[in-house]
Design a protein around this motif. Structure first.
Motif, PDB file in Angstrom:
ATOM      1  N   ALA A   1     -22.237  49.928   0.186  1.00  0.00           N
ATOM      2  CA  ALA A   1     -21.474  48.724   0.527  1.00  0.00           C
ATOM      3  C   ALA A   1     -20.072  48.753  -0.074  1.00  0.00           C
ATOM      4  O   ALA A   1     -19.281  47.849   0.161  1.00  0.00           O
ATOM      5  CB  ALA A   1     -22.212  47.482   0.034  1.00  0.00           C
ATOM      6  N   GLY A   2     -19.765  49.784  -0.868  1.00  0.00           N
ATOM      7  CA  GLY A   2     -18.463  49.851  -1.525  1.00  0.00           C
ATOM      8  C   GLY A   2     -18.296  48.741  -2.552  1.00  0.00           C
ATOM      9  O   GLY A   2     -17.222  48.165  -2.682  1.00  0.00           O
ATOM     10  N   ALA A   3     -19.368  48.441  -3.271  1.00  0.00           N
ATOM     11  CA  ALA A   3     -19.362  47.307  -4.195  1.00  0.00           C
ATOM     12  C   ALA A   3     -19.868  47.730  -5.574  1.00  0.00           C
ATOM     13  O   ALA A   3     -20.433  48.809  -5.740  1.00  0.00           O
ATOM     14  CB  ALA A   3     -20.260  46.201  -3.648  1.00  0.00           C
ATOM     15  N   SER A   4     -19.657  46.853  -6.523  1.00  0.00           N
ATOM     16  CA  SER A   4     -20.276  47.018  -7.838  1.00  0.00           C
ATOM     17  C   SER A   4     -21.514  46.125  -7.857  1.00  0.00           C
ATOM     18  O   SER A   4     -21.719  45.315  -6.953  1.00  0.00           O
ATOM     19  CB  SER A   4     -19.300  46.621  -8.941  1.00  0.00           C
ATOM     20  N   TYR A   5     -22.348  46.301  -8.879  1.00  0.00           N
ATOM     21  CA  TYR A   5     -23.564  45.498  -8.918  1.00  0.00           C
ATOM     22  C   TYR A   5     -23.828  44.986 -10.326  1.00  0.00           C
ATOM     23  O   TYR A   5     -23.345  45.525 -11.311  1.00  0.00           O
ATOM     24  CB  TYR A   5     -24.764  46.299  -8.411  1.00  0.00           C
ATOM     25  N   ARG A   6     -24.603  43.905 -10.374  1.00  0.00           N
ATOM     26  CA  ARG A   6     -25.043  43.326 -11.640  1.00  0.00           C
ATOM     27  C   ARG A   6     -26.521  43.002 -11.466  1.00  0.00           C
ATOM     28  O   ARG A   6     -26.907  42.247 -10.577  1.00  0.00           O
ATOM     29  CB  ARG A   6     -24.262  42.050 -11.953  1.00  0.00           C
ATOM     30  N   ILE A   7     -27.354  43.604 -12.291  1.00  0.00           N
ATOM     31  CA  ILE A   7     -28.790  43.359 -12.204  1.00  0.00           C
ATOM     32  C   ILE A   7     -29.074  41.954 -12.704  1.00  0.00           C
ATOM     33  O   ILE A   7     -28.669  41.582 -13.800  1.00  0.00           O
ATOM     34  CB  ILE A   7     -29.576  44.409 -13.009  1.00  0.00           C
ATOM     35  N   THR A   8     -29.753  41.174 -11.890  1.00  0.00           N
ATOM     36  CA  THR A   8     -30.050  39.787 -12.255  1.00  0.00           C
ATOM     37  C   THR A   8     -31.509  39.578 -12.625  1.00  0.00           C
ATOM     38  O   THR A   8     -31.838  38.587 -13.264  1.00  0.00           O
ATOM     39  CB  THR A   8     -29.691  38.831 -11.093  1.00  0.00           C
ATOM     40  N   GLU A   9     -32.382  40.511 -12.242  1.00  0.00           N
ATOM     41  CA  GLU A   9     -33.800  40.362 -12.542  1.00  0.00           C
ATOM     42  C   GLU A   9     -34.488  41.704 -12.424  1.00  0.00           C
ATOM     43  O   GLU A   9     -34.182  42.507 -11.554  1.00  0.00           O
ATOM     44  CB  GLU A   9     -34.420  39.373 -11.544  1.00  0.00           C
ATOM     45  N   ALA A  10     -35.403  41.969 -13.342  1.00  0.00           N
ATOM     46  CA  ALA A  10     -36.255  43.155 -13.258  1.00  0.00           C
ATOM     47  C   ALA A  10     -37.632  42.758 -13.754  1.00  0.00           C
ATOM     48  O   ALA A  10     -37.777  42.163 -14.816  1.00  0.00           O
ATOM     49  CB  ALA A  10     -35.689  44.296 -14.094  1.00  0.00           C
ATOM     50  N   ASN A  11     -38.649  43.073 -12.960  1.00  0.00           N
ATOM     51  CA  ASN A  11     -40.014  42.696 -13.278  1.00  0.00           C
ATOM     52  C   ASN A  11     -40.901  43.922 -13.156  1.00  0.00           C
ATOM     53  O   ASN A  11     -40.833  44.639 -12.161  1.00  0.00           O
ATOM     54  CB  ASN A  11     -40.462  41.586 -12.315  1.00  0.00           C
ATOM     55  N   PHE A  12     -41.716  44.143 -14.164  1.00  0.00           N
ATOM     56  CA  PHE A  12     -42.638  45.278 -14.133  1.00  0.00           C
ATOM     57  C   PHE A  12     -44.061  44.746 -14.129  1.00  0.00           C
ATOM     58  O   PHE A  12     -44.514  44.133 -15.095  1.00  0.00           O
ATOM     59  CB  PHE A  12     -42.423  46.195 -15.337  1.00  0.00           C
ATOM     60  N   ASN A  13     -44.741  44.936 -13.000  1.00  0.00           N
ATOM     61  CA  ASN A  13     -46.127  44.521 -12.862  1.00  0.00           C
ATOM     62  C   ASN A  13     -46.764  45.464 -11.845  1.00  0.00           C
ATOM     63  O   ASN A  13     -46.712  45.220 -10.652  1.00  0.00           O
ATOM     64  CB  ASN A  13     -46.209  43.062 -12.400  1.00  0.00           C
TER      65      ASN A  13
END
Length: 73
Positions: free
Chosen positions: A46-58
């Protein structure tokens, strides 16, 4: 009355411009690194930067990130 109308218009335009590019993407993988690699690939496409807002491990990783314009960081 004119002041209120101007304030409403300015507020609406500022919300439209900032929300016009914001996009949420998700990834599912078996490890955090693999999920982040998927997010990274989607951001690059997408030609964008990213910011992780949530990560879930289950029983696997589910990660959500918000994409934004590269120069908006």
């Amino acid at each position: 009355m004119k002041t209120i109308k101007k304030l409403v218009v300015i507020t609406a335009l500022s919300l439209i411009s900032s929300a016009s590019f914001a996009q949420t993407v998700t990834a599912c993988a078996s490890t955090l690194d693999a999920a982040e690699a998927q997010i990274f690939a989607k951001a690059q496409a997408a030609g964008a930067s990213y910011r992780i807002t949530e990560a879930n491990f289950n029983n696997g990783v589910h990660m959500t990130a918000e994409l934004s314009e590269k120069n908006a960081q």
